[in-house]
Design a protein around this motif. Sequence first.
Motif, mmCIF file in Angstrom:
data_model
loop_
_atom_site.group_PDB
_atom_site.id
_atom_site.type_symbol
_atom_site.label_atom_id
_atom_site.label_comp_id
_atom_site.label_asym_id
_atom_site.label_seq_id
_atom_site.Cartn_x
_atom_site.Cartn_y
_atom_site.Cartn_z
ATOM 1 N N THR A 110 0.830 -1.204 0.000
ATOM 2 C CA THR A 110 0.000 0.000 0.000
ATOM 3 C C THR A 110 0.863 1.252 0.000
ATOM 4 O OG1 THR A 110 -1.779 -1.158 1.137
ATOM 5 C CG2 THR A 110 -1.808 1.239 1.258
ATOM 6 N N LEU A 111 1.908 1.241 0.815
ATOM 7 C CA LEU A 111 2.819 2.389 0.847
ATOM 8 C C LEU A 111 3.489 2.588 -0.498
ATOM 9 C CD1 LEU A 111 4.467 1.932 4.358
ATOM 10 C CD2 LEU A 111 2.981 3.807 3.634
ATOM 11 N N ALA A 112 3.839 1.467 -1.151
ATOM 12 C CA ALA A 112 4.538 1.551 -2.447
ATOM 13 C C ALA A 112 3.611 1.980 -3.576
ATOM 14 C CB ALA A 112 5.171 0.201 -2.776
ATOM 15 N N SER A 113 2.325 1.624 -3.465
ATOM 16 C CA SER A 113 1.408 1.853 -4.597
ATOM 17 C C SER A 113 0.876 3.282 -4.672
ATOM 18 C CB SER A 113 0.227 0.888 -4.522
ATOM 19 O OG SER A 113 -0.628 1.237 -3.458
ATOM 20 N N GLY A 114 0.856 3.988 -3.560
ATOM 21 C CA GLY A 114 0.324 5.349 -3.564
ATOM 22 C C GLY A 114 -1.191 5.364 -3.633
ATOM 23 N N ASP A 115 -1.751 6.565 -3.680
ATOM 24 C CA ASP A 115 -3.199 6.722 -3.712
ATOM 25 C C ASP A 115 -3.760 6.405 -5.095
ATOM 26 O OD1 ASP A 115 -3.423 7.564 -1.050
ATOM 27 O OD2 ASP A 115 -2.910 9.624 -1.599
ATOM 28 N N SER A 116 -5.060 6.184 -5.148
ATOM 29 C CA SER A 116 -5.727 5.960 -6.428
ATOM 30 C C SER A 116 -5.604 7.208 -7.310
ATOM 31 C CB SER A 116 -7.203 5.655 -6.196
ATOM 32 O OG SER A 116 -7.903 5.689 -7.427
ATOM 33 N N PRO A 117 -5.260 7.021 -8.587
ATOM 34 C CA PRO A 117 -5.176 8.177 -9.491
ATOM 35 C C PRO A 117 -6.538 8.631 -10.004
ATOM 36 C CG PRO A 117 -4.673 6.181 -10.703
ATOM 37 C CD PRO A 117 -4.884 5.764 -9.253
ATOM 38 N N LEU A 118 -7.575 7.829 -9.727
ATOM 39 C CA LEU A 118 -8.904 8.119 -10.285
ATOM 40 C C LEU A 118 -9.660 9.128 -9.436
ATOM 41 C CD1 LEU A 118 -9.979 4.423 -10.982
ATOM 42 C CD2 LEU A 118 -9.029 6.052 -12.632
ATOM 43 N N THR A 119 -10.403 10.001 -10.089
ATOM 44 C CA THR A 119 -11.323 10.877 -9.359
ATOM 45 C C THR A 119 -12.524 10.023 -8.927
ATOM 46 O OG1 THR A 119 -12.649 11.473 -11.293
ATOM 47 C CG2 THR A 119 -10.678 12.832 -10.842
ATOM 48 N N PRO A 120 -13.297 10.475 -7.942
ATOM 49 C CA PRO A 120 -14.488 9.709 -7.534
ATOM 50 C C PRO A 120 -15.439 9.445 -8.698
ATOM 51 C CG PRO A 120 -13.990 11.376 -5.885
ATOM 52 C CD PRO A 120 -13.054 11.620 -7.048
ATOM 53 N N ARG A 121 -15.617 10.420 -9.585
ATOM 54 C CA ARG A 121 -16.534 10.228 -10.707
ATOM 55 C C ARG A 121 -15.977 9.218 -11.715
ATOM 56 N NH1 ARG A 121 -21.578 10.008 -11.033
ATOM 57 N NH2 ARG A 121 -22.155 12.172 -10.665
ATOM 58 N N LYS A 157 -5.142 7.047 -17.082
ATOM 59 C CA LYS A 157 -4.562 7.029 -15.730
ATOM 60 C C LYS A 157 -4.161 5.634 -15.272
ATOM 61 C CE LYS A 157 -6.808 11.176 -13.881
ATOM 62 N NZ LYS A 157 -7.809 11.682 -12.908
ATOM 63 N N THR A 158 -4.898 4.618 -15.733
ATOM 64 C CA THR A 158 -4.566 3.252 -15.321
ATOM 65 C C THR A 158 -3.514 2.617 -16.229
ATOM 66 O OG1 THR A 158 -6.420 2.380 -16.637
ATOM 67 C CG2 THR A 158 -6.834 2.791 -14.284
ATOM 68 N N GLY A 159 -3.202 3.296 -17.333
ATOM 69 C CA GLY A 159 -2.233 2.739 -18.277
ATOM 70 C C GLY A 159 -2.818 1.614 -19.109
ATOM 71 N N ALA A 160 -4.149 1.569 -19.193
ATOM 72 C CA ALA A 160 -4.827 0.503 -19.930
ATOM 73 C C ALA A 160 -4.955 0.866 -21.412
ATOM 74 C CB ALA A 160 -6.209 0.263 -19.336
ATOM 75 N N ARG A 161 -5.293 -0.145 -22.207
ATOM 76 C CA ARG A 161 -5.527 0.090 -23.638
ATOM 77 C C ARG A 161 -7.010 0.115 -23.972
ATOM 78 N NH1 ARG A 161 -1.830 -4.769 -25.409
ATOM 79 N NH2 ARG A 161 -2.864 -5.474 -23.518
ATOM 80 N N THR A 162 -7.814 -0.540 -23.098
ATOM 81 C CA THR A 162 -9.252 -0.613 -23.352
ATOM 82 C C THR A 162 -10.013 -0.323 -22.057
ATOM 83 O OG1 THR A 162 -9.409 -2.945 -22.751
ATOM 84 C CG2 THR A 162 -8.896 -2.445 -25.062
ATOM 85 N N ARG A 163 -11.298 -0.110 -22.208
ATOM 86 C CA ARG A 163 -12.152 0.116 -21.045
ATOM 87 C C ARG A 163 -12.148 -1.103 -20.127
ATOM 88 N NH1 ARG A 163 -18.578 1.065 -21.799
ATOM 89 N NH2 ARG A 163 -18.530 -1.142 -22.227
ATOM 90 N N ALA A 164 -12.261 -2.300 -20.719
ATOM 91 C CA ALA A 164 -12.283 -3.531 -19.918
ATOM 92 C C ALA A 164 -10.986 -3.694 -19.127
ATOM 93 C CB ALA A 164 -12.514 -4.741 -20.818
ATOM 94 N N GLU A 165 -9.870 -3.364 -19.769
ATOM 95 C CA GLU A 165 -8.581 -3.473 -19.083
ATOM 96 C C GLU A 165 -8.482 -2.444 -17.956
ATOM 97 O OE1 GLU A 165 -3.777 -3.693 -20.044
ATOM 98 O OE2 GLU A 165 -5.138 -2.900 -21.556
ATOM 99 N N ALA A 166 -9.024 -1.250 -18.174
ATOM 100 C CA ALA A 166 -9.009 -0.221 -17.131
ATOM 101 C C ALA A 166 -9.817 -0.683 -15.917
ATOM 102 C CB ALA A 166 -9.575 1.090 -17.675
ATOM 103 N N GLY A 174 -7.712 -2.282 -6.122
ATOM 104 C CA GLY A 174 -8.645 -1.921 -5.068
ATOM 105 C C GLY A 174 -9.129 -0.477 -5.136
ATOM 106 N N TRP A 175 -9.105 0.110 -6.338
ATOM 107 C CA TRP A 175 -9.511 1.515 -6.483
ATOM 108 C C TRP A 175 -11.021 1.671 -6.677
ATOM 109 C CZ3 TRP A 175 -5.155 2.344 -10.601
ATOM 110 C CH2 TRP A 175 -3.914 2.425 -9.929
ATOM 111 N N LEU A 176 -11.714 0.562 -6.920
ATOM 112 C CA LEU A 176 -13.172 0.661 -7.164
ATOM 113 C C LEU A 176 -13.947 0.248 -5.906
ATOM 114 C CD1 LEU A 176 -13.450 -0.621 -10.823
ATOM 115 C CD2 LEU A 176 -13.146 1.683 -9.967
#
Length: 203
Positions: free
Chosen positions: A135-146, A184-193, A201-203
């Motif tokens: 958790t310390l290494a991963s940092g906070d979620s990059p996603l906004t609540p919306r 922000k997640t570094g994904a290529r598709t919506r499903a991957e994001a 654990g960001w959702l």
Amino acid sequence: MSPIRLLIADDQALVRGALAALLDLEPDLTVVAEVGRGDEVVAAAREHRPDVALLDVEMPGIDGIAAAAALRKAMPGCKVLMVTTFGRPGYLRRAMAAGASGFVVKDTPARQLADAVRRIASGLRVVDPTLAAETLASGDSPLTPREADVLRAAREGGTAADVAGQLGLTEGTVRNHLSSAIGKTGARTRAEAVRLADENGWL
């Protein structure tokens, strides 16, 4: 000295029963209630007055983190220990923000789990050390609540229009949030994001 009273919430009956049986073997612990849904936690706690509630993260009704927040508001004296299969850094942050006193994974040995319950009941915090380091290494979620809301709604695989209807947003706004979340997640598709956000654990 009276035993520590426990409530166990887990949607898998076998796991719930096994936890109850193991913890009931301890002379200073007693399981007073078991539930299979997150939205049953507060009512059961009000009825049975546990000292510590052991909550799974992923449950129907409301998840364990939301149940922890509701329980801490309804019964501040009841401590919360999250016990989960999914040791995800984002879950730990959210659980602690919701008022949980501890977070352990389900493969924790029975003796260590019982000790974690005792420590939490005495007012201490208990966190799985490996998960704490991650958790310390991963940092906070990059996603906004919306953005997180949009990804959660997109889990079911509906169109942008479906997500827009569900959340009361315009289709263009949903596309913008999805695009931002993918970046922000570094994904290529919506499903991957969605998958990457879930795994962290960001959702």
